[in-house]
Design an enzyme around this catalytic site. Structure first.
Site, PDB file in Angstrom:
ATOM      1  N   GLU A  48      -6.481   3.498  -0.989  1.00  0.00           N
ATOM      2  CA  GLU A  48      -6.943   2.824   0.229  1.00  0.00           C
ATOM      3  C   GLU A  48      -7.517   1.432  -0.052  1.00  0.00           C
ATOM      4  O   GLU A  48      -7.486   0.556   0.811  1.00  0.00           O
ATOM      5  CB  GLU A  48      -7.993   3.681   0.942  1.00  0.00           C
ATOM      6  N   HIS A  51      -5.389   9.563  -5.699  1.00  0.00           N
ATOM      7  CA  HIS A  51      -5.145   9.498  -4.258  1.00  0.00           C
ATOM      8  C   HIS A  51      -4.293  10.688  -3.814  1.00  0.00           C
ATOM      9  O   HIS A  51      -3.346  11.060  -4.492  1.00  0.00           O
ATOM     10  CB  HIS A  51      -4.442   8.191  -3.900  1.00  0.00           C
ATOM     11  N   HIS A  73     -13.884   6.888   4.251  1.00  0.00           N
ATOM     12  CA  HIS A  73     -13.999   8.351   4.283  1.00  0.00           C
ATOM     13  C   HIS A  73     -14.673   8.803   2.990  1.00  0.00           C
ATOM     14  O   HIS A  73     -14.800   8.019   2.036  1.00  0.00           O
ATOM     15  CB  HIS A  73     -12.639   9.039   4.457  1.00  0.00           C
ATOM     16  N   HIS A 124     -12.462   2.907  -1.834  1.00  0.00           N
ATOM     17  CA  HIS A 124     -12.797   2.607  -0.447  1.00  0.00           C
ATOM     18  C   HIS A 124     -14.242   3.033  -0.176  1.00  0.00           C
ATOM     19  O   HIS A 124     -14.813   3.841  -0.915  1.00  0.00           O
ATOM     20  CB  HIS A 124     -11.850   3.347   0.500  1.00  0.00           C
ATOM     21  N   GLU A 171     -17.510   8.216  -2.407  1.00  0.00           N
ATOM     22  CA  GLU A 171     -16.714   8.629  -3.573  1.00  0.00           C
ATOM     23  C   GLU A 171     -17.120   7.854  -4.829  1.00  0.00           C
ATOM     24  O   GLU A 171     -17.167   8.408  -5.933  1.00  0.00           O
ATOM     25  CB  GLU A 171     -15.226   8.442  -3.281  1.00  0.00           C
TER      26      GLU A 171
END
Ligand SMILES: [Zn+2]
Length: 273
Positions: A10, A62, A118, A106, A136
């Site tokens: 992302e 990912h 997210h 991201h 994350e």
């Protein structure tokens, strides 16, 4: 010197949409992003090599962890590819490594003006580690911290760069794009993005010995707030987890490795339909 590079999609230069990051529905746009992701991974590898890295492990991080194009990856690196794996984006990291680099990252769920914000799952509103909301970047940094390894570089949009700096004061960052909203951004040219990542990876890896790892204080208290009650309905099945509200669960663990495994089990259960 051993370097671990975790690569998400992302935060790669050019990426803005959910669909184009989806291996099943993203079509040509998704495949184009796999090449871009591999190019940015290579830039980080090349910078690490210039700084003296002799052993580089890349973790495809990912979706189902099978996006990087192995034939296009710099031959100096080995690749962790495939799914599932208990330590997710930092699988096979251990105390023998000197530095962790996060590429294509991201911002956490709920971040204003950030591309596809997210935290591991679309069902999660927020995650807390010892009372601090953590994305994350931070969750992976805490896993690395258990092994005494610092995160030295984070690349992605300007929002994840700011998030990383707020948690990891000495981390190096590269912002390859600036979000207008969650699906629109102003981007550098992809080649320019790679040039900056290569240069900053070199600086970051050279400094690795001076950068402190992020260590969670023990015992580790974690909380997950889901976007709906169903997420918490599933997560409370995990032994040791306490339901403390309609959408919120809490748990504690003796160290962050154990805490992450509980978190990851809750996250996956809550993502089951
Ligand atoms: Zn991703």
């Amino acid at each position: 010197m051993k370097v671990f590079i975790s690569v998400d999609m992302e935060g790669i230069c050019g990426v803005v949409g959910d669909r184009e990051t989806d291996p099943e529905n993203g079509g040509d746009a998704y495949r184009m992003n796999c090449h871009r992701m591999t190019a940015e991974a290579n830039a980080a590898i090349e910078g690490s090599l210039k700084a003296g890295a002799t052993d580089i492990l890349v973790a495809d991080s990912h979706w189902n962890f099978d996006n990087l194009v192995p034939e296009e990856l710099n031959p100096s690196a080995r690749l962790v590819r495939g799914y599932p794996r208990p330590f997710s984006m930092v699988q096979n990291l251990d105390g023998s490594f000197d530095a962790v680099l996060g590429v294509g990252y991201h911002a956490m769920a709920g971040t204003t003006r950030s591309i596809i914000d997210h935290t591991f799952s679309g069902k999660i509103r927020s995650v807390e580690v010892n009372g601090r909301v953590t994305g994350e970047t931070g969750l992976n940094a805490y896993v690395a911290g258990e092994y005494g390894v610092p995160v030295v570089l984070v690349t992605g949009d300007s929002a994840v760069a700011a998030e990383a700096k707020a948690l990891l004061p000495r981390v190096h960052t590269v912002a390859v794009k600036e979000a207008i909203n969650t699906h629109a951004a102003t981007h550098l040219h992809p080649q320019r993005a790679c040039d900056l990542i290569r240069a900053e990876a070199e600086r970051a890896v050279r400094e690795a010995a001076e950068i402190e790892p992020l260590v969670a204080s023990r015992p580790v208290a974690m909380a997950i707030d889901f976007k709906g009650t169903e997420g918490a309905d599933w997560a409370e099945l995990v032994p040791g987890v306490t339901r403390v509200g309609g959408t919120r669960i809490e748990f504690s663990a003796p160290d962050f490795g154990a805490a992450f495994r509980i978190f990851y089990a809750c996250m996956h259960l809550s993502s089951s339909e």
